[in-house]
Structures are given as structure tokens and as C-alpha cells.
Design a protein around this motif. Structure first.
Motif, short mmCIF file in Angstrom:
data_model
loop_
_atom_site.label_atom_id
_atom_site.label_comp_id
_atom_site.label_asym_id
_atom_site.label_seq_id
_atom_site.Cartn_x
_atom_site.Cartn_y
_atom_site.Cartn_z
N CYS A 183 0.81 -1.22 0.00
CA CYS A 183 0.00 0.00 0.00
C CYS A 183 0.84 1.27 0.00
N GLY A 184 2.13 1.13 -0.12
CA GLY A 184 3.00 2.31 -0.15
C GLY A 184 3.49 2.70 1.23
N GLU A 185 4.34 3.70 1.25
CA GLU A 185 5.03 4.09 2.48
C GLU A 185 4.09 4.61 3.56
N LYS A 186 3.04 5.31 3.17
CA LYS A 186 2.14 5.89 4.18
C LYS A 186 0.71 5.38 4.03
N GLY A 187 0.54 4.24 3.37
CA GLY A 187 -0.79 3.73 3.11
C GLY A 187 -1.25 2.71 4.13
N GLY A 188 -2.44 2.87 4.60
CA GLY A 188 -3.06 1.89 5.49
C GLY A 188 -3.90 0.94 4.66
N ALA A 189 -4.54 0.01 5.35
CA ALA A 189 -5.37 -0.97 4.65
C ALA A 189 -6.46 -1.47 5.58
N THR A 190 -7.46 -2.07 4.96
CA THR A 190 -8.51 -2.75 5.71
C THR A 190 -8.35 -4.24 5.47
N GLY A 191 -8.22 -4.98 6.56
CA GLY A 191 -8.04 -6.41 6.46
C GLY A 191 -9.36 -7.14 6.63
N ASP A 192 -9.45 -8.30 6.01
CA ASP A 192 -10.65 -9.13 6.11
C ASP A 192 -10.23 -10.56 6.43
N ALA A 225 -12.94 -14.23 11.78
CA ALA A 225 -12.44 -13.16 12.64
C ALA A 225 -12.94 -11.78 12.22
N GLY A 226 -13.50 -11.64 11.03
CA GLY A 226 -14.07 -10.38 10.59
C GLY A 226 -13.05 -9.39 10.06
N VAL A 227 -13.42 -8.09 10.12
CA VAL A 227 -12.63 -7.01 9.56
C VAL A 227 -11.69 -6.44 10.63
N PHE A 228 -10.47 -6.04 10.19
CA PHE A 228 -9.50 -5.41 11.09
C PHE A 228 -8.74 -4.36 10.31
N THR A 229 -8.00 -3.50 10.99
CA THR A 229 -7.29 -2.40 10.35
C THR A 229 -5.79 -2.66 10.33
N LEU A 230 -5.17 -2.32 9.20
CA LEU A 230 -3.72 -2.35 9.07
C LEU A 230 -3.26 -0.90 9.04
N VAL A 267 -7.32 -11.29 3.46
CA VAL A 267 -7.28 -10.27 2.41
C VAL A 267 -7.05 -8.90 3.05
N ALA A 268 -6.27 -8.06 2.37
CA ALA A 268 -6.10 -6.67 2.78
C ALA A 268 -6.29 -5.80 1.55
N LYS A 269 -7.13 -4.76 1.69
CA LYS A 269 -7.38 -3.83 0.60
C LYS A 269 -6.82 -2.48 1.01
N CYS A 270 -5.93 -1.92 0.17
CA CYS A 270 -5.29 -0.65 0.45
C CYS A 270 -6.32 0.47 0.53
N ALA A 271 -6.12 1.41 1.47
CA ALA A 271 -7.04 2.53 1.64
C ALA A 271 -7.00 3.45 0.43
N GLU A 272 -5.82 3.65 -0.15
CA GLU A 272 -5.69 4.48 -1.34
C GLU A 272 -5.55 3.59 -2.56
N GLY A 273 -6.42 3.77 -3.54
CA GLY A 273 -6.38 2.93 -4.73
C GLY A 273 -7.19 1.67 -4.54
N SER A 274 -7.07 0.76 -5.49
CA SER A 274 -7.87 -0.45 -5.43
C SER A 274 -7.01 -1.70 -5.27
N ARG A 275 -5.77 -1.53 -4.83
CA ARG A 275 -4.86 -2.67 -4.69
C ARG A 275 -5.31 -3.58 -3.56
N GLN A 276 -5.27 -4.88 -3.84
CA GLN A 276 -5.68 -5.89 -2.86
C GLN A 276 -4.61 -6.97 -2.83
N VAL A 277 -4.23 -7.39 -1.62
CA VAL A 277 -3.23 -8.45 -1.46
C VAL A 277 -3.81 -9.54 -0.56
N THR A 278 -3.30 -10.75 -0.74
CA THR A 278 -3.80 -11.88 0.03
C THR A 278 -2.65 -12.68 0.62
N GLY A 279 -2.96 -13.40 1.67
CA GLY A 279 -2.01 -14.31 2.31
C GLY A 279 -2.79 -15.46 2.92
N ASP A 280 -2.12 -16.56 3.18
CA ASP A 280 -2.79 -17.75 3.73
C ASP A 280 -2.49 -17.92 5.21
#
Length: 184
Positions: A64-73, A79-84, A111-124
Motif C-alpha cells: 500500500c505504499g510508504e504511508k498507506g493503510g489498509a482494511t483487512g478481512d 475473525a471479521g474485519v480489522f485495520t492495518l 485479504v487486505a485492501k489498500c485505503a488508497e487505490g484499489s490494490r488488494q493483497v492476500t495471504g494464507d
């Protein structure tokens, strides 16, 4: 004959070089390559990768970049939604969630979706009934009657490879002398 000698020498030196290059100098697992500061990656790192029901899990990403946060799922595991939140550590966003005590064993996509832009990343995340470090790991060697290996000691491995390289070089030298007619 000279072609064969050169071929043998080249092969032996290639094997010796490859073995020395892959042997860890510090006796442990190889370290991953460093990522440049602030460089985005395309994954969501989950730690620990294997958790037990009720355990705490930390996730981080630099996507999400140097100053970007994200919303985790973590809804897949329940476990629901959490904040990165963004951190100063190599431009990563880090968050935590707790695996529900009712979670069933299996592999779940986080799953984590970046707050800025539409970038989404996943992990297991792997949920297990007991922690991996509590399991008894097998030790020792298999009694096959064939013989044993030296073990994971990198110094012994390097010494063995060096001995093979010296033997190959000596054999090549003898073959070269014989081909020239100098005798042995």
C-alpha cells in the motif's frame, strides 16, 4: 582425450562451486533477499503462518505504499474485519486479529485492501488443532544399513566439496600428462 579431461575438470569445478555457493555460512537457514525501502510487494505476510484457535495473528504488507493503510478481512476464518495501520518500518502496514476459538482446522485466505487505490493483497493462514512447535519432530538417522550422511554442518560440507574438487583437478592433471605422453 584432452577434450574429455577439460570436460571432467569443468564439470567438477562447476559442482564444487555450486555446492559452496548453496551451503549456508552461518549454519542456519538461508536469509531472504532484502527488499528495498518502500518497495511495494504483492503479498500479505501472515505471522504465524500456522495458528491455533484463540491465537493472535499479525499481518503486514508493503503493497500500500510508504504511508498507506489498509482494511483487512479475516472473515474466511471467522475473525471479521480489522485495520492495518502504516508504520515507519520499511513502509509497511501492520494489523492484528484473533483467530476465533471456534475456528476449524484448514487453510484460510486473509485479504487486505489498500485505503488508497484499489490494490488488494492476500495471504494464507493455516489453522491447526495444536501449535506446530508443540509437535515432536523426528530426530536421528534411518537404519538402512547403507551408511549415513555427514549431516547439515556447512564446514564439513565445504571440506568435502573442496576434497572432491582437488581430486578432480588431480585426476585431470594425470589424464593430461598421460595424453601428452609424459607418463605417470
Amino acid at each position: 582425450m584432452r577434450r574429455t579431461a577439460r570436460l571432467l575438470t569443468g564439470t567438477a569445478l562447476t559442482v564444487a562451486t555450486a555446492a559452496l555457493a548453496t551451503a549456508p555460512a552461518h549454519g542456519g537457514a538461508p536469509r531472504p533477499a532484502a527488499r528495498p525501502y518502500g518497495a511495494p510487494t504483492g503479498s500479505l505476510e501472515v505471522y504465524p503462518a500456522t495458528a491455533i484457535p484463540g491465537g493472535q495473528v499479525t499481518v503486514n504488507t508493503a503493497a500500500c505504499g510508504e504511508k498507506g493503510g489498509a482494511t483487512g478481512d479475516a472473515g474466511a476464518v471467522g475473525a471479521g474485519v480489522f485495520t492495518l495501520a502504516p508504520t515507519t518500518h520499511q513502509g509497511e502496514a501492520i494489523g492484528q486479529f484473533q483467530v476465533p476459538p471456534s475456528a476449524q482446522p484448514g487453510t484460510y485466505e486473509i485479504v487486505a485492501k489498500c485505503a488508497e487505490g484499489s490494490r488488494q493483497v492476500t495471504g494464507d493462514l493455516v489453522v491447526a488443532l495444536s501449535a506446530a512447535h508443540d509437535q515432536v519432530q523426528p530426530r536421528g538417522s534411518v537404519k538402512t544399513g547403507v551408511g549415513g550422511a555427514l549431516g547439515p554442518d556447512p564446514v564439513q560440507t565445504a571440506a568435502g566439496v573442496a576434497a572432491l574438487a582437488v581430486a578432480a583437478a588431480g585426476g585431470t592433471w594425470l589424464l593430461h600428462r598421460r595424453a601428452r605422453g609424459d607418463g605417470i
